[in-house]
Scaffold this motif. Structure first.
Motif, mmCIF file in Angstrom:
data_model
loop_
_atom_site.group_PDB
_atom_site.id
_atom_site.type_symbol
_atom_site.label_atom_id
_atom_site.label_comp_id
_atom_site.label_asym_id
_atom_site.label_seq_id
_atom_site.Cartn_x
_atom_site.Cartn_y
_atom_site.Cartn_z
ATOM 1 N N MET A 1 0.815 -1.215 0.000
ATOM 2 C CA MET A 1 0.000 0.000 0.000
ATOM 3 C C MET A 1 0.851 1.269 0.000
ATOM 4 O O MET A 1 0.400 2.328 -0.413
ATOM 5 C CB MET A 1 -0.916 -0.009 1.235
ATOM 6 N N ASN A 2 2.103 1.172 0.502
ATOM 7 C CA ASN A 2 2.934 2.369 0.556
ATOM 8 C C ASN A 2 3.418 2.811 -0.825
ATOM 9 O O ASN A 2 4.086 3.829 -0.954
ATOM 10 C CB ASN A 2 4.127 2.154 1.497
ATOM 11 N N ASP A 3 3.080 2.019 -1.869
ATOM 12 C CA ASP A 3 3.448 2.404 -3.231
ATOM 13 C C ASP A 3 2.327 3.162 -3.936
ATOM 14 O O ASP A 3 2.525 3.602 -5.080
ATOM 15 C CB ASP A 3 3.813 1.170 -4.062
ATOM 16 N N ILE A 4 1.188 3.314 -3.300
ATOM 17 C CA ILE A 4 0.055 3.989 -3.933
ATOM 18 C C ILE A 4 0.409 5.431 -4.293
ATOM 19 O O ILE A 4 0.129 5.894 -5.405
ATOM 20 C CB ILE A 4 -1.182 3.978 -3.021
ATOM 21 N N PHE A 5 1.044 6.148 -3.377
ATOM 22 C CA PHE A 5 1.353 7.558 -3.618
ATOM 23 C C PHE A 5 2.310 7.742 -4.791
ATOM 24 O O PHE A 5 2.043 8.550 -5.686
ATOM 25 C CB PHE A 5 1.902 8.206 -2.346
ATOM 26 N N PRO A 6 3.450 7.012 -4.852
ATOM 27 C CA PRO A 6 4.329 7.185 -6.017
ATOM 28 C C PRO A 6 3.660 6.776 -7.331
ATOM 29 O O PRO A 6 3.975 7.346 -8.380
ATOM 30 C CB PRO A 6 5.540 6.299 -5.707
ATOM 31 N N ILE A 7 2.734 5.835 -7.284
ATOM 32 C CA ILE A 7 2.001 5.463 -8.496
ATOM 33 C C ILE A 7 1.136 6.627 -8.956
ATOM 34 O O ILE A 7 1.125 6.989 -10.140
ATOM 35 C CB ILE A 7 1.127 4.210 -8.248
ATOM 36 N N LEU A 8 0.406 7.233 -8.017
ATOM 37 C CA LEU A 8 -0.432 8.385 -8.362
ATOM 38 C C LEU A 8 0.408 9.542 -8.880
ATOM 39 O O LEU A 8 0.055 10.181 -9.882
ATOM 40 C CB LEU A 8 -1.234 8.828 -7.138
ATOM 41 N N VAL A 9 1.514 9.803 -8.213
ATOM 42 C CA VAL A 9 2.406 10.881 -8.651
ATOM 43 C C VAL A 9 2.925 10.592 -10.060
ATOM 44 O O VAL A 9 3.016 11.492 -10.899
ATOM 45 C CB VAL A 9 3.580 11.048 -7.664
ATOM 46 N N SER A 10 3.243 9.330 -10.340
ATOM 47 C CA SER A 10 3.759 8.947 -11.654
ATOM 48 C C SER A 10 2.752 9.242 -12.756
ATOM 49 O O SER A 10 3.091 9.825 -13.794
ATOM 50 C CB SER A 10 4.112 7.453 -11.670
ATOM 51 N N PHE A 11 1.493 8.851 -12.537
ATOM 52 C CA PHE A 11 0.465 9.080 -13.557
ATOM 53 C C PHE A 11 0.188 10.571 -13.727
ATOM 54 O O PHE A 11 0.023 11.055 -14.854
ATOM 55 C CB PHE A 11 -0.813 8.317 -13.202
ATOM 56 N N ILE A 12 0.147 11.296 -12.615
ATOM 57 C CA ILE A 12 -0.075 12.747 -12.699
ATOM 58 C C ILE A 12 1.081 13.412 -13.440
ATOM 59 O O ILE A 12 0.879 14.297 -14.280
ATOM 60 C CB ILE A 12 -0.240 13.353 -11.287
ATOM 61 N N TYR A 13 2.289 12.986 -13.145
ATOM 62 C CA TYR A 13 3.479 13.544 -13.797
ATOM 63 C C TYR A 13 3.417 13.350 -15.315
ATOM 64 O O TYR A 13 3.642 14.280 -16.091
ATOM 65 C CB TYR A 13 4.736 12.894 -13.235
ATOM 66 N N VAL A 14 3.082 12.126 -15.745
ATOM 67 C CA VAL A 14 3.013 11.841 -17.180
ATOM 68 C C VAL A 14 1.916 12.668 -17.838
ATOM 69 O O VAL A 14 2.111 13.217 -18.935
ATOM 70 C CB VAL A 14 2.788 10.336 -17.432
ATOM 71 N N ILE A 15 0.773 12.792 -17.183
ATOM 72 C CA ILE A 15 -0.324 13.592 -17.728
ATOM 73 C C ILE A 15 0.095 15.049 -17.877
ATOM 74 O O ILE A 15 -0.187 15.701 -18.885
ATOM 75 C CB ILE A 15 -1.581 13.464 -16.843
ATOM 76 N N VAL A 16 0.782 15.588 -16.867
ATOM 77 C CA VAL A 16 1.256 16.980 -16.919
ATOM 78 C C VAL A 16 2.262 17.154 -18.053
ATOM 79 O O VAL A 16 2.217 18.143 -18.802
ATOM 80 C CB VAL A 16 1.873 17.397 -15.568
ATOM 81 N N VAL A 17 3.177 16.192 -18.204
ATOM 82 C CA VAL A 17 4.170 16.252 -19.285
ATOM 83 C C VAL A 17 3.475 16.265 -20.648
ATOM 84 O O VAL A 17 3.812 17.071 -21.525
ATOM 85 C CB VAL A 17 5.149 15.060 -19.196
ATOM 86 N N LEU A 18 2.498 15.398 -20.836
ATOM 87 C CA LEU A 18 1.766 15.343 -22.101
ATOM 88 C C LEU A 18 1.010 16.643 -22.352
ATOM 89 O O LEU A 18 0.984 17.147 -23.480
ATOM 90 C CB LEU A 18 0.786 14.165 -22.092
ATOM 91 N N LEU A 19 0.416 17.185 -21.287
ATOM 92 C CA LEU A 19 -0.343 18.432 -21.426
ATOM 93 C C LEU A 19 0.570 19.598 -21.784
ATOM 94 O O LEU A 19 0.260 20.396 -22.685
ATOM 95 C CB LEU A 19 -1.094 18.732 -20.122
ATOM 96 N N VAL A 20 1.698 19.699 -21.101
ATOM 97 C CA VAL A 20 2.646 20.789 -21.366
ATOM 98 C C VAL A 20 3.176 20.702 -22.795
ATOM 99 O O VAL A 20 3.256 21.712 -23.511
ATOM 100 C CB VAL A 20 3.809 20.757 -20.359
ATOM 101 N N SER A 21 3.545 19.504 -23.224
ATOM 102 C CA SER A 21 4.071 19.346 -24.586
ATOM 103 C C SER A 21 3.006 19.688 -25.623
ATOM 104 O O SER A 21 3.298 20.309 -26.654
ATOM 105 C CB SER A 21 4.580 17.922 -24.803
ATOM 106 N N TYR A 22 1.748 19.302 -25.345
ATOM 107 C CA TYR A 22 0.646 19.621 -26.263
ATOM 108 C C TYR A 22 0.435 21.135 -26.359
ATOM 109 O O TYR A 22 0.273 21.686 -27.457
ATOM 110 C CB TYR A 22 -0.637 18.938 -25.791
ATOM 111 N N LEU A 23 0.457 21.800 -25.214
ATOM 112 C CA LEU A 23 0.251 23.248 -25.196
ATOM 113 C C LEU A 23 1.388 23.976 -25.910
ATOM 114 O O LEU A 23 1.158 24.925 -26.665
ATOM 115 C CB LEU A 23 0.114 23.749 -23.760
ATOM 116 N N LEU A 24 2.610 23.542 -25.676
ATOM 117 C CA LEU A 24 3.760 24.164 -26.341
ATOM 118 C C LEU A 24 3.676 23.991 -27.857
ATOM 119 O O LEU A 24 3.959 24.917 -28.618
ATOM 120 C CB LEU A 24 5.065 23.568 -25.817
ATOM 121 N N GLU A 25 3.264 22.795 -28.288
ATOM 122 C CA GLU A 25 3.143 22.546 -29.724
ATOM 123 C C GLU A 25 1.974 23.323 -30.325
ATOM 124 O O GLU A 25 2.117 23.950 -31.381
ATOM 125 C CB GLU A 25 2.941 21.052 -29.986
#
Length: 200
Positions: A1-25
């Motif tokens: 269960m202690n891996d739940i937070f890094p998993i959530l952070v990982s998915f949020i991070y990837v979503i933010v990266v995709l969003l930023v790259s989309y906006l820049l493009e």
């Protein structure tokens, strides 16, 4: 269960990266290739989360497996042959996560192999596309040089290897990138680094 937070952070991070790259493009700040390689590089940094923050195999493989399916769907929908690299990228992350989880490779090998793929390949594509004038197989000498230089820096920074071995591995990684068909370099590069680092 202690891996739940890094998993959530990982998915949020990837979503933010995709969003930023989309906006820049979409706002014309970077081109399509620049946006794609920005994502390529930034997502490769996830390897630090995998190595230093996650504790279980399931946590480490959940994200890569999810994005194998997501990227496969996107590739089939776009019907772009070159987009197969989008599939092989999370496949490489999955393989490295499994190898590291079973202690088959060290932390520095896991980090170095993914960062060489993420940073080195991105540099090769951007420099090769913009400044490539001299053909080397299907790519360019300029791109090869960029891949080699960035890979060498990554290995000096994140491995304990002497510079001579880092130099050799960087050269092999650059060769694995320039010789690979489109997309397959996301597999040939990290595995070339893994084999070289574990053998040396």
């Amino acid at each position: 269960m202690n891996d739940i937070f890094p998993i959530l952070v990982s998915f949020i991070y990837v979503i933010v990266v995709l969003l930023v790259s989309y906006l820049l493009e979409s706002h014309g700040r970077i081109g399509r290739e620049g946006a794609r390689k920005l994502v390529h590089f930034l997502v490769s940094l996830w390897v630090f989360v995998m190595v230093y923050w996650m504790n279980s195999l399931w946590a480490r493989i959940l994200g890569p497996i999810a994005f194998i399916f997501i990227n496969t769907f996107m590739t089939l929908k776009a019907r772009e042959g070159r987009a197969v690299g989008m599939i092989f990228f999370p496949v490489a992350l999955l393989a490295v996560s499994i190898l590291y989880s079973f202690s088959l490779i060290s932390a520095e090998t896991a980090i170095s192999s993914i960062l060489v793929m993420g940073a080195g390949d991105s540099a090769a594509a951007l420099i090769g596309t913009r400044y490539g004038r001299h053909q080397l197989f299907s790519k360019s000498i300029e791109g090869f040089t960029a891949m080699f230089a960035v890979s060498f820096i990554v290995l000096l920074a994140f491995s304990s290897l002497p510079w001579e071995e880092s130099f050799l591995i960087a050269f092999v990684a650059a060769a694995a990138e320039v010789l690979a068909p489109h997309g397959l370099d996301n597999l040939t590069v990290p595995f070339a680094v893994i084999l070289m680092m574990e053998v040396l």
